[in-house]
Design a protein around this motif. Structure first.
Motif, PDB file in Angstrom:
ATOM      1  N   ALA A 146       0.824  -1.213   0.000  1.00 19.45           N
ATOM      2  CA  ALA A 146       0.000   0.000   0.000  1.00 19.45           C
ATOM      3  C   ALA A 146       0.852   1.255   0.000  1.00 19.45           C
ATOM      4  O   ALA A 146       0.472   2.294  -0.566  1.00 19.45           O
ATOM      5  N   SER A 147       2.042   1.177   0.630  1.00 16.54           N
ATOM      6  CA  SER A 147       2.923   2.358   0.665  1.00 16.54           C
ATOM      7  C   SER A 147       3.461   2.715  -0.718  1.00 16.54           C
ATOM      8  O   SER A 147       3.933   3.827  -0.930  1.00 16.54           O
ATOM      9  N   ARG A 148       3.375   1.745  -1.656  1.00 14.81           N
ATOM     10  CA  ARG A 148       3.819   2.004  -3.024  1.00 14.81           C
ATOM     11  C   ARG A 148       2.685   2.532  -3.896  1.00 14.81           C
ATOM     12  O   ARG A 148       2.882   2.790  -5.085  1.00 14.81           O
ATOM     13  N   MET A 149       1.498   2.690  -3.277  1.00 12.50           N
ATOM     14  CA  MET A 149       0.330   3.174  -4.017  1.00 12.50           C
ATOM     15  C   MET A 149      -0.103   4.510  -3.440  1.00 12.50           C
ATOM     16  O   MET A 149       0.640   5.137  -2.668  1.00 12.50           O
ATOM     17  N   ASP A 150      -1.322   4.973  -3.749  1.00 13.84           N
ATOM     18  CA  ASP A 150      -1.747   6.299  -3.290  1.00 13.84           C
ATOM     19  C   ASP A 150      -2.272   6.253  -1.862  1.00 13.84           C
ATOM     20  O   ASP A 150      -2.464   5.185  -1.263  1.00 13.84           O
ATOM     21  N   SER A 151      -2.502   7.447  -1.293  1.00 11.01           N
ATOM     22  CA  SER A 151      -2.919   7.568   0.113  1.00 11.01           C
ATOM     23  C   SER A 151      -4.277   6.942   0.378  1.00 11.01           C
ATOM     24  O   SER A 151      -4.545   6.455   1.486  1.00 11.01           O
ATOM     25  N   ARG A 152      -5.154   6.947  -0.620  1.00 10.76           N
ATOM     26  CA  ARG A 152      -6.475   6.343  -0.441  1.00 10.76           C
ATOM     27  C   ARG A 152      -6.355   4.838  -0.201  1.00 10.76           C
ATOM     28  O   ARG A 152      -7.041   4.284   0.654  1.00 10.76           O
ATOM     29  N   VAL A 153      -5.475   4.203  -0.942  1.00  7.15           N
ATOM     30  CA  VAL A 153      -5.248   2.762  -0.756  1.00  7.15           C
ATOM     31  C   VAL A 153      -4.645   2.499   0.622  1.00  7.15           C
ATOM     32  O   VAL A 153      -5.030   1.556   1.324  1.00  7.15           O
ATOM     33  N   GLN A 154      -3.703   3.335   1.046  1.00  7.58           N
ATOM     34  CA  GLN A 154      -3.080   3.165   2.365  1.00  7.58           C
ATOM     35  C   GLN A 154      -4.115   3.280   3.483  1.00  7.58           C
ATOM     36  O   GLN A 154      -4.118   2.487   4.421  1.00  7.58           O
ATOM     37  N   ALA A 155      -5.002   4.272   3.367  1.00  8.22           N
ATOM     38  CA  ALA A 155      -6.049   4.436   4.385  1.00  8.22           C
ATOM     39  C   ALA A 155      -6.998   3.247   4.392  1.00  8.22           C
ATOM     40  O   ALA A 155      -7.444   2.796   5.458  1.00  8.22           O
ATOM     41  N   GLY A 156      -7.300   2.720   3.205  1.00 13.40           N
ATOM     42  CA  GLY A 156      -8.181   1.564   3.131  1.00 13.40           C
ATOM     43  C   GLY A 156      -7.588   0.344   3.801  1.00 13.40           C
ATOM     44  O   GLY A 156      -8.282  -0.392   4.519  1.00 13.40           O
ATOM     45  N   VAL A 157      -6.293   0.096   3.594  1.00 13.72           N
ATOM     46  CA  VAL A 157      -5.617  -1.035   4.230  1.00 13.72           C
ATOM     47  C   VAL A 157      -5.586  -0.848   5.747  1.00 13.72           C
ATOM     48  O   VAL A 157      -5.807  -1.795   6.514  1.00 13.72           O
ATOM     49  N   ALA A 158      -5.318   0.381   6.197  1.00 12.99           N
ATOM     50  CA  ALA A 158      -5.296   0.657   7.636  1.00 12.99           C
ATOM     51  C   ALA A 158      -6.656   0.369   8.263  1.00 12.99           C
ATOM     52  O   ALA A 158      -6.743  -0.231   9.348  1.00 12.99           O
ATOM     53  N   ASN A 159      -7.732   0.776   7.590  1.00 15.73           N
ATOM     54  CA  ASN A 159      -9.077   0.519   8.118  1.00 15.73           C
ATOM     55  C   ASN A 159      -9.379  -0.972   8.171  1.00 15.73           C
ATOM     56  O   ASN A 159      -9.985  -1.464   9.130  1.00 15.73           O
ATOM     57  N   ARG A 160      -8.964  -1.694   7.127  1.00 11.57           N
ATOM     58  CA  ARG A 160      -9.192  -3.142   7.119  1.00 11.57           C
ATOM     59  C   ARG A 160      -8.407  -3.827   8.239  1.00 11.57           C
ATOM     60  O   ARG A 160      -8.880  -4.791   8.849  1.00 11.57           O
ATOM     61  N   PHE A 161      -7.214  -3.313   8.507  1.00 19.17           N
ATOM     62  CA  PHE A 161      -6.408  -3.886   9.586  1.00 19.17           C
ATOM     63  C   PHE A 161      -7.093  -3.687  10.947  1.00 19.17           C
ATOM     64  O   PHE A 161      -7.156  -4.611  11.764  1.00 19.17           O
ATOM     65  N   VAL A 162      -7.596  -2.477  11.179  1.00 20.44           N
ATOM     66  CA  VAL A 162      -8.290  -2.195  12.445  1.00 20.44           C
ATOM     67  C   VAL A 162      -9.522  -3.087  12.579  1.00 20.44           C
ATOM     68  O   VAL A 162      -9.811  -3.628  13.649  1.00 20.44           O
ATOM     69  N   GLU A 163     -10.264  -3.263  11.485  1.00 16.98           N
ATOM     70  CA  GLU A 163     -11.459  -4.099  11.515  1.00 16.98           C
ATOM     71  C   GLU A 163     -11.129  -5.555  11.801  1.00 16.98           C
ATOM     72  O   GLU A 163     -11.951  -6.295  12.335  1.00 16.98           O
ATOM     73  N   SER A 164      -9.913  -5.972  11.453  1.00 17.50           N
ATOM     74  CA  SER A 164      -9.522  -7.360  11.674  1.00 17.50           C
ATOM     75  C   SER A 164      -9.186  -7.648  13.136  1.00 17.50           C
ATOM     76  O   SER A 164      -9.157  -8.799  13.565  1.00 17.50           O
ATOM     77  N   CYS A 165      -8.898  -6.611  13.897  1.00 20.81           N
ATOM     78  CA  CYS A 165      -8.580  -6.785  15.318  1.00 20.81           C
ATOM     79  C   CYS A 165      -9.838  -7.145  16.093  1.00 20.81           C
ATOM     80  O   CYS A 165     -10.916  -6.634  15.820  1.00 20.81           O
ATOM     81  N   GLU A 166      -9.696  -8.030  17.071  1.00 16.56           N
ATOM     82  CA  GLU A 166     -10.822  -8.347  17.945  1.00 16.56           C
ATOM     83  C   GLU A 166     -11.235  -7.078  18.693  1.00 16.56           C
ATOM     84  O   GLU A 166     -10.384  -6.332  19.178  1.00 16.56           O
ATOM     85  N   ARG A 167     -12.537  -6.851  18.813  1.00 13.28           N
ATOM     86  CA  ARG A 167     -12.981  -5.594  19.417  1.00 13.28           C
ATOM     87  C   ARG A 167     -12.704  -5.539  20.914  1.00 13.28           C
ATOM     88  O   ARG A 167     -12.734  -4.466  21.513  1.00 13.28           O
ATOM     89  N   ASN A 168     -12.432  -6.702  21.540  1.00 11.38           N
ATOM     90  CA  ASN A 168     -12.071  -6.667  22.958  1.00 11.38           C
ATOM     91  C   ASN A 168     -10.561  -6.548  23.154  1.00 11.38           C
ATOM     92  O   ASN A 168     -10.071  -6.579  24.282  1.00 11.38           O
ATOM     93  N   ASP A 169      -9.832  -6.396  22.056  1.00 12.90           N
ATOM     94  CA  ASP A 169      -8.385  -6.206  22.122  1.00 12.90           C
ATOM     95  C   ASP A 169      -8.090  -4.722  22.354  1.00 12.90           C
ATOM     96  O   ASP A 169      -8.568  -3.860  21.600  1.00 12.90           O
TER      97      ASP A 169
END
Length: 376
Positions: free
Chosen positions: A162-185
């Motif tokens: 994602a760092s080799r692509m645009d900022s929109r892609v980077q933000a999208g990956v970051a959001n997907r990563f947060v969503e993958s975390c258990e909410r009680n974490d």
């Protein structure tokens, strides 16, 4: 009949005719022993210049231990621990101090165990997924490679691509990563918090699926950023109020909110550990609540010699009346003198009727004999 100090009841039967013989005066003693222990053991009145800080810290620590033994289902012990910490550090407590206190009391190991097990399972399939990733990149299919990395939770590769692509892609990956975390974490709470959003646990901290609320509060406090974190902690306080009033009030203290007057609609709380909303003062103004709040006032005064809780002085006056009823006249007089000291710090905060009652009672205590049958 009339009640006197020290648990005395004076009884005189009426004399109806002038020819009647004088009626005897009966003085009975009422056993108050079971009610006096908390009054005798409390090191009040607490004054910055006179009271030993070590004595107050020891008292708060003992109360914390006792509270955990009597009722482990509430955070009364944790609130006492915070008050002990406040006094121990001369009224100066920062976010890392509070976070450390919360983590010591939390069940973080139990919360993280399922997540650690899940990570071990994921590692076993990692080598196969990386081989697929290499094949896609060898074919020049970067977008498909990124989608695969996100789908298979290969977050290191995903963020690098994602760092080799645009900022929109980077933000999208970051959001997907947060969503993958258990909410009680707590990590989920941290990432959402630092993205400028409100963590789910703030409103759902009473839901058992979020795990121990203390871990999440510790994460917010340790990484708080001024106003936004204060809003989140206040929201958490309101959520906890319905199930654990001690936890709720701890959240208020962490945001530097102070006790207010009970008749002020803006006051979130007026005494520590009790809910004053829609309740008569006789129900919530317990001696334990007054003592807790006085310890808080004392702790804050160690950092600021002019610190005063005007609303607390009203409750201290009620406390004085309780002391008199149970025979602690000398201590009651010292409390009146202490209240007068705090009144002198902020005289404009007090109404004339209260000051008059304080003066009258102080005068009677000063000139009364220790064995007097009544002060009223």
């Amino acid at each position: 009949a009339r009640f006197g100090v020290g648990g005395q009841l004076v009884l005189v039967l009426p004399q109806f005719l002038a020819t009647d013989r004088p009626r005897p005066v009966e003085i009975s003693s009422i056993n108050w022993e079971e009610n006096t222990e908390s009054l005798a053991n409390f090191p009040g009145p607490l004054l910055r210049e006179e009271t030993s800080r070590a004595e107050v810290v020891d008292y708060a620590s003992d109360c914390a231990q006792k509270s955990r033994v009597e009722d482990a289902s509430t955070s009364a012990g944790l609130l006492w621990d915070y008050l002990a910490l406040l006094c121990r550090q001369n009224g100066k407590v920062d976010g890392s101090d509070v976070s450390d206190l919360l983590l010591r009391q939390s069940q973080i190991e139990d919360n993280l165990q399922p997540m650690l097990q899940q990570s071990r399972v994921s590692e076993s399939d990692g080598h196969v997924d990386e081989q697929q990733l290499r094949s896609l990149l060898l074919a020049g299919r970067k977008k498909q490679a990124l989608d695969l990395a996100v789908k298979k939770h290969l977050w290191g590769h995903a963020f690098m691509l994602a760092s080799r692509m645009d900022s929109r892609v980077q933000a999208g990956v970051a959001n997907r990563f947060v969503e993958s975390c258990e909410r009680n974490d707590p990590l989920h709470t941290f990432y959402v918090l630092t993205s400028g959003k409100q963590p789910l646990v703030v409103r759902g901290c009473t839901d058992p699926s979020f795990g121990d609320w203390k871990v999440h509060l510790g994460m917010i406090v340790a990484n708080k950023a001024a106003d936004e974190s204060a809003k989140n902690i206040l929201c958490m306080a309101r959520s906890l109020a319905s199930v654990d009033i001690f936890a709720s009030h701890l959240c208020y203290l962490v945001t530097d909110l102070k006790p207010g007057f009970p008749d002020d609609e803006r006051s979130r709380f007026c005494l520590l550990g009790v809910d004053h909303q829609y309740r008569p003062i006789g129900e919530y103004a317990t001696r334990e609540a007054i003592q807790r709040t006085e310890v808080f006032e004392y702790g804050c005064s160690l950092a600021d010699s002019y610190f005063c809780l005007p609303s607390l002085q009203i409750f201290k006056f009620l406390y004085v009346c309780n002391l008199i009823d149970l025979g602690f006249q000398s201590k009651a007089l010292r409390y009146c003198e202490a209240i007068s000291h705090f009144v002198s710090l902020k005289p404009g905060q007090f109404h004339a009727p209260f000051l008059h009652q304080l003066y009258e009672l102080s005068l009677r205590l000063h000139f009364s004999d220790i064995h007097s049958s009544s002060l009223y």
